[in-house]
Scaffold this active site. Structure first.
Site, PDB file in Angstrom:
ATOM      1  N   ARG A   1      48.507  43.086  74.354  1.00  0.00           N
ATOM      2  CA  ARG A   1      47.427  43.438  75.272  1.00  0.00           C
ATOM      3  C   ARG A   1      47.643  43.877  76.854  1.00  0.00           C
ATOM      4  NH1 ARG A   1      45.347  40.132  71.411  1.00  0.00           N
ATOM      5  NH2 ARG A   1      45.336  38.198  72.826  1.00  0.00           N
TER       6      ARG A   1
ATOM      7  N   GLU B   1      48.111  28.586  74.083  1.00  0.00           N
ATOM      8  CA  GLU B   1      46.529  27.827  73.696  1.00  0.00           C
ATOM      9  C   GLU B   1      46.361  27.497  72.321  1.00  0.00           C
ATOM     10  OE1 GLU B   1      43.313  30.026  75.283  1.00  0.00           O
ATOM     11  OE2 GLU B   1      42.047  28.338  74.984  1.00  0.00           O
TER      12      GLU B   1
END
Ligand code: AMP
Length: 187
Positions: free
Chosen positions: A70, A107
């Site tokens: 992204r 994460e």
């Protein structure tokens, strides 16, 4: 507040409102900040890049490094707007030439980033771009790759910052300038 700053914060609020939050993706407990709902708007990429460029005023860079995948969207748009080179920092086994690699924790899991050894010339000033910073593991791995090839990180630029997850302060502690177009509290 100046008119410019006021417009900037209105646009930033608009950008933030267009980012969709999806709970428990890709794993339970993760609140995924989905930028596709921003990207599909006619002004989504344009406004994001304009705000980024405002915030980057005064920072000198000669290449933009986008993080797979992204980070390519906004990184390439900034490289186009500023007529700077673009270098992709990619996930493992995607780049065809000779690479260096860095492992990092996400994460939600672990991964590896790679960079072509000839992507950076000594003392290049690199603007590092990704869609989002959470714990900072990804961005720090990318910074390490850039430094190993003797480049300098002029600044890091993110569309979304999650300051409570610590990545922004980790980068700042490493002496790296950080800009984020909007921030979300919590995770
Ligand atoms: P981190 O290494 O923890 O800073 O995570 C940043 C990277 O993981 C970026 O490339 C993001 O695209 C992705 N990411 C991590 N957390 C999220 C989240 N909550 N929503 C969307 N993308 C995320």
């Amino acid at each position: 507040m100046t008119n410019l700053k006021m417009n900037e914060s209105i646009i930033q609020k608009k950008i933030k409102e267009k980012i969709r939050s999806i709970p428990d993706y890709p794993k339970p407990g993760i609140l995924f900040r989905d930028i596709t709902t921003l990207l599909k708007q006619p002004e989504g990429v344009y406004d994001s890049v304009e705000i980024a460029l405002e915030k980057l005023a005064g920072i000198r860079f000669n290449k933009v490094a986008g993080i797979d995948s992204r980070g390519f969207i906004f990184g390439a748009a900034i490289s186009y707007a500023q007529k700077k080179g673009f270098i992709p920092i990619r996930k493992k086994n995607k780049l065809p030439g000779q690479v260096i690699s860095e492992e990092y924790n996400l994460e939600y899991g672990t991964d590896e980033l790679e960079l072509h050894v000839d992507a950076i010339d000594e003392n290049d000033q690199i603007l590092l771009v990704d869609d989002l910073i959470a714990t900072g593991g990804t961005a720090i791995a990318a910074v390490n790759l850039i430094k190993r090839l003797k480049g300098n990180v002029a600044a890091c630029c993110f569309v979304v910052g999650l300051p409570d997850l610590g990545g922004i302060s980790k980068l700042k502690k490493n002496g790296v300038d950080v800009i984020s177009i909007c921030n979300f509290d919590g995770h």
